[in-house]
Scaffold this motif. Sequence first.
Motif, PDB file in Angstrom:
ATOM      1  N   HIS A   1      -7.344  -6.704   2.270  1.00 26.01           N
ATOM      2  CA  HIS A   1      -6.780  -6.045   1.252  1.00 26.01           C
ATOM      3  C   HIS A   1      -7.344  -4.683   2.905  1.00 26.01           C
ATOM      4  CE1 HIS A   1      -4.869  -6.864  -1.854  1.00 26.01           C
ATOM      5  NE2 HIS A   1      -6.035  -6.948  -2.397  1.00 26.01           N
ATOM      6  N   ASP A   2      -8.158  -4.472   3.658  1.00 22.58           N
ATOM      7  CA  ASP A   2      -8.770  -3.955   4.733  1.00 22.58           C
ATOM      8  C   ASP A   2      -7.921  -4.819   5.764  1.00 22.58           C
ATOM      9  OD1 ASP A   2     -10.339  -2.749   3.683  1.00 22.58           O
ATOM     10  OD2 ASP A   2     -12.714  -4.340   3.730  1.00 22.58           O
TER      11      ASP A   2
ATOM     12  N   ARG B   1      -4.736  -3.078   5.589  1.00 19.03           N
ATOM     13  CA  ARG B   1      -4.665  -1.606   5.712  1.00 19.03           C
ATOM     14  C   ARG B   1      -4.865  -1.496   6.885  1.00 19.03           C
ATOM     15  NH1 ARG B   1      -6.925  -0.729   1.410  1.00 19.03           N
ATOM     16  NH2 ARG B   1      -9.018  -1.553   2.770  1.00 19.03           N
TER      17      ARG B   1
ATOM     18  N   ASP C   1     -10.969  -7.817  -0.543  1.00 16.13           N
ATOM     19  CA  ASP C   1     -11.642  -6.773  -0.482  1.00 16.13           C
ATOM     20  C   ASP C   1     -11.521  -6.796   1.887  1.00 16.13           C
ATOM     21  OD1 ASP C   1     -12.215  -5.719  -2.239  1.00 16.13           O
ATOM     22  OD2 ASP C   1     -14.562  -5.584  -1.850  1.00 16.13           O
TER      23      ASP C   1
ATOM     24  N   MET D   1       0.768  -1.307  -0.030  1.00 12.31           N
ATOM     25  CA  MET D   1       0.013  -0.281  -0.378  1.00 12.31           C
ATOM     26  C   MET D   1       0.580   1.542   0.298  1.00 12.31           C
ATOM     27  SD  MET D   1      -1.792  -1.771   2.789  1.00 12.31           S
ATOM     28  CE  MET D   1      -0.903  -2.325   3.719  1.00 12.31           C
ATOM     29  N   SER D   2       0.110   2.335  -0.873  1.00  7.02           N
ATOM     30  CA  SER D   2       0.473   3.743  -0.924  1.00  7.02           C
ATOM     31  C   SER D   2       0.324   4.425   1.082  1.00  7.02           C
ATOM     32  CB  SER D   2       0.955   4.345  -1.761  1.00  7.02           C
ATOM     33  OG  SER D   2      -0.367   4.443  -1.997  1.00  7.02           O
ATOM     34  N   ASP D   3       1.094   5.529   0.769  1.00  7.29           N
ATOM     35  CA  ASP D   3      -0.123   7.122   1.770  1.00  7.29           C
ATOM     36  C   ASP D   3      -0.907   7.106   1.444  1.00  7.29           C
ATOM     37  OD1 ASP D   3       2.396   7.054   3.941  1.00  7.29           O
ATOM     38  OD2 ASP D   3       3.467   8.585   2.157  1.00  7.29           O
ATOM     39  N   ALA D   4      -1.049   7.233   0.230  1.00  3.88           N
ATOM     40  CA  ALA D   4      -2.698   7.283  -0.974  1.00  3.88           C
ATOM     41  C   ALA D   4      -3.634   6.635   0.181  1.00  3.88           C
ATOM     42  CB  ALA D   4      -2.791   7.488  -2.189  1.00  3.88           C
ATOM     43  N   ASP D   5      -3.257   4.886   0.119  1.00  2.38           N
ATOM     44  CA  ASP D   5      -4.007   3.542   0.702  1.00  2.38           C
ATOM     45  C   ASP D   5      -4.162   4.066   2.135  1.00  2.38           C
ATOM     46  OD1 ASP D   5      -4.381   2.832  -2.566  1.00  2.38           O
ATOM     47  OD2 ASP D   5      -2.377   2.123  -1.762  1.00  2.38           O
ATOM     48  N   LEU D   6      -3.830   4.899   2.921  1.00  4.18           N
ATOM     49  CA  LEU D   6      -3.951   5.086   4.164  1.00  4.18           C
ATOM     50  C   LEU D   6      -4.275   6.034   5.049  1.00  4.18           C
ATOM     51  CD1 LEU D   6      -1.045   2.910   5.568  1.00  4.18           C
ATOM     52  CD2 LEU D   6      -2.926   1.945   4.307  1.00  4.18           C
TER      53      LEU D   6
END
Length: 106
Positions: A80-81, A84, A77, A19-24
Amino acid sequence: MLYQVIVVFGKDKEYEFKMSDADLAGRSAEEARRWFDKEFADLECEPSNPVGKVLIIDKILGVARGGGEARFAAGKDWAHDFARQAALALGRDTIRVDAVNFSISY
């Protein structure tokens, strides 16, 4: 920053999520803790220490085990959740969740 969460269910059974910063962005550690609280209860996870406080690490490990390898293998999902929320709750960029040995390393 790049975040990586690896969930392990034994030899050659590792599931990696990046994940990137944008994902968080826009999410908090407190929200992640609430997510793990809910999943821990929904999956009817057992506390590792029946007389003590259940730490976030115990909840992450319990939810990984309770969710089962199939959910991570499918990579949908929920998996991935999980990744995250683990990154948010622990505030680390690299996390290895070993569901078999019930351990987390950074």
